[in-house]
Design an enzyme around this catalytic site. Sequence first.
Site, PDB file in Angstrom:
ATOM      1  N   CYS A 180       0.817  -1.228   0.000  1.00 35.19           N
ATOM      2  CA  CYS A 180       0.000   0.000   0.000  1.00 35.19           C
ATOM      3  C   CYS A 180       0.844   1.270   0.000  1.00 35.19           C
ATOM      4  O   CYS A 180       0.318   2.354  -0.249  1.00 35.19           O
ATOM      5  CB  CYS A 180      -0.919   0.026   1.218  1.00 35.19           C
TER       6      CYS A 180
HETATM    7  N1  COA Z   1     -20.605  -8.930   6.830  1.00 38.33           N
HETATM    8  C1  COA Z   1     -21.188  -8.992   8.037  1.00 38.33           C
HETATM    9  N2  COA Z   1     -20.491  -9.184   9.179  1.00 38.33           N
HETATM   10  C2  COA Z   1     -19.169  -9.353   9.066  1.00 38.33           C
HETATM   11  C3  COA Z   1     -18.503  -9.314   7.827  1.00 38.33           C
HETATM   12  C4  COA Z   1     -19.280  -9.095   6.671  1.00 38.33           C
HETATM   13  N3  COA Z   1     -18.728  -9.035   5.457  1.00 38.33           N
HETATM   14  N4  COA Z   1     -17.192  -9.515   8.031  1.00 38.33           N
HETATM   15  C5  COA Z   1     -17.013  -9.667   9.357  1.00 38.33           C
HETATM   16  N5  COA Z   1     -18.212  -9.580   9.999  1.00 38.33           N
HETATM   17  C6  COA Z   1     -18.480  -9.694  11.419  1.00 38.33           C
HETATM   18  C7  COA Z   1     -17.510 -10.648  12.093  1.00 38.33           C
HETATM   19  O1  COA Z   1     -17.987 -11.971  11.989  1.00 38.33           O
HETATM   20  C8  COA Z   1     -17.519 -10.149  13.512  1.00 38.33           C
HETATM   21  O2  COA Z   1     -18.624 -10.666  14.185  1.00 38.33           O
HETATM   22  P1  COA Z   1     -18.527 -11.045  15.755  1.00 38.33           P
HETATM   23  O3  COA Z   1     -18.272  -9.731  16.443  1.00 38.33           O
HETATM   24  O4  COA Z   1     -19.865 -11.633  16.010  1.00 38.33           O
HETATM   25  O5  COA Z   1     -17.383 -11.993  15.863  1.00 38.33           O
HETATM   26  C9  COA Z   1     -17.721  -8.647  13.359  1.00 38.33           C
HETATM   27  O6  COA Z   1     -18.291  -8.452  12.067  1.00 38.33           O
HETATM   28  C10 COA Z   1     -16.449  -7.829  13.486  1.00 38.33           C
HETATM   29  O7  COA Z   1     -15.462  -8.394  12.593  1.00 38.33           O
HETATM   30  P2  COA Z   1     -14.034  -7.815  12.464  1.00 38.33           P
HETATM   31  O8  COA Z   1     -13.278  -8.562  11.399  1.00 38.33           O
HETATM   32  O9  COA Z   1     -13.396  -7.725  13.802  1.00 38.33           O
HETATM   33  O10 COA Z   1     -14.393  -6.381  11.851  1.00 38.33           O
HETATM   34  P3  COA Z   1     -13.768  -4.984  12.111  1.00 38.33           P
HETATM   35  O11 COA Z   1     -14.753  -4.141  12.818  1.00 38.33           O
HETATM   36  O12 COA Z   1     -12.368  -5.069  12.640  1.00 38.33           O
HETATM   37  O13 COA Z   1     -13.659  -4.424  10.610  1.00 38.33           O
HETATM   38  C11 COA Z   1     -12.062  -4.228   8.840  1.00 38.33           C
HETATM   39  C12 COA Z   1     -12.974  -5.157   9.625  1.00 38.33           C
HETATM   40  C13 COA Z   1     -11.199  -5.099   7.919  1.00 38.33           C
HETATM   41  C14 COA Z   1     -12.903  -3.302   7.985  1.00 38.33           C
HETATM   42  C15 COA Z   1     -11.196  -3.395   9.778  1.00 38.33           C
HETATM   43  O14 COA Z   1     -10.576  -4.229  10.752  1.00 38.33           O
HETATM   44  C16 COA Z   1     -10.120  -2.630   9.092  1.00 38.33           C
HETATM   45  O15 COA Z   1     -10.345  -1.866   8.187  1.00 38.33           O
HETATM   46  N6  COA Z   1      -8.855  -2.781   9.525  1.00 38.33           N
HETATM   47  C17 COA Z   1      -7.738  -2.127   8.908  1.00 38.33           C
HETATM   48  C18 COA Z   1      -7.599  -2.687   7.562  1.00 38.33           C
HETATM   49  C19 COA Z   1      -6.482  -2.115   6.775  1.00 38.33           C
HETATM   50  O16 COA Z   1      -6.188  -0.962   6.770  1.00 38.33           O
HETATM   51  N7  COA Z   1      -5.840  -2.979   6.057  1.00 38.33           N
HETATM   52  C20 COA Z   1      -4.847  -2.575   5.180  1.00 38.33           C
HETATM   53  C21 COA Z   1      -5.173  -3.188   3.912  1.00 38.33           C
HETATM   54  S1  COA Z   1      -4.039  -2.623   2.757  1.00 38.33           S
END
Ligand code: COA
Length: 380
Positions: free
Chosen positions: A163
Amino acid sequence: MNAHSTTAGHPVISATGLFTPEESISNEELVQSFNAFVDRHNAQHADAIAAGEAEPLTHSSVEFIEKASGIKARHVINKAPLIDPAIMEPRHEPRGNDELSIMAEIGVEAARDALAKAGRDAADVDAVLCAASNMQRPYPAMAIEIQQALEIDGFAFDMNVACSSATFGIQTAADYVRSGNAKSVLVVSPEITSGHLNWRDRDSHFIFGDVATAVLVEDVEIAPAKHWDILGTRLKTVFSNNIRNNFGFLNRAEPETMGSDDKLFVQEGRKVFKEVVPMVAEMIVAEAERLSVDPTALRRLWLHQANAGMNRLIAQRVLGHEANADESPTVLDTYGNTSSAGSIIAFHLNNEDLADGDTGLICSFGAGYSAGTVFVRKVG
Ligand code: COA
């Protein structure tokens, strides 16, 4: 222009360029296709699931995606196979070796946009860096193909810092100008992220989109009157497995694992969020201090576009208050995460309105971990 100049120069951004694929997938379309895939999968494995031998897959949700990431849609180069529940992978027409490859093609589009905006003839560019998180092939370099298509006489090479590829490319280009090794350098970031995304993974299927950007870094001596002075660049890397992709040329001997999930983008999203926000905020403030820039007075932050929540927290720590859309614009809603191109799109679409003397920051962060800052001041 002299392609072999050895006079030390001062780097500026003369112009930026953008290529946006025509097709776009909304969250609604994405979730509909994903959920159809889940239903099919669970029906196919109904016996194993009923016997407790397999876990059923779970539906995705539009509300979750928008709330967790700020993403509402993403552009892609070829939409149909990505949202076909029976495919959910990129499919591109094969091209012969005498045809421009897809990555070079969109890179050239973005580069031409930047050159036209700067009024620069491609023949006067000294170097091309193709800075992106994935390359279509190992060699010949994508950058050399772009160089050839633009008829640039000079040198070109590929670089990958996930990135942060574009900001690392900008510092590299700026260093060529500072050392006198080049006066005009194109940093091209074609990001076909639909290729490394696992469209069947509920946790990440919504994250990425395709795009190409270009940044023309030049010596102030030859730059157009209206440009962005580069006040300073700073790069940082800290090893982490929290964003990882194990695809690579040494994997070809293990065909049974070629399609497995770790040969695509995987991440521990929560850990990334928690670890990268403080690292980047501290880096920005330290670099501002080194450059004698008051971080709280920065007119605009063009931050990496991965997650709206991360950007909110980083901007808050840098500016000392909650940033509004004018201070920290987002393109996540329509572009999704476009890897290294994200902060450049944000800059490209949101810099014309700033005034002479306004100071801002282009900043990337992501896998590696890697982070890059480019402090800029508007001239003209
Ligand atoms: N639809 C519905 N629910 C979903 C889902 C989807 N597509 N994906 C995950 N969930 C659920 C999970 O099952 C979890 O449920 P639980 O609380 O019952 O266990 C809940 O949502 C939270 O999941 P989590 O993976 O912890 O989500 P989050 O709030 O951390 O958000 C990201 C996920 C990826 C958007 C976030 O962590 C993020 O953006 N992180 C930084 C990413 C980044 O910058 N990466 C660099 C890439 S270059």
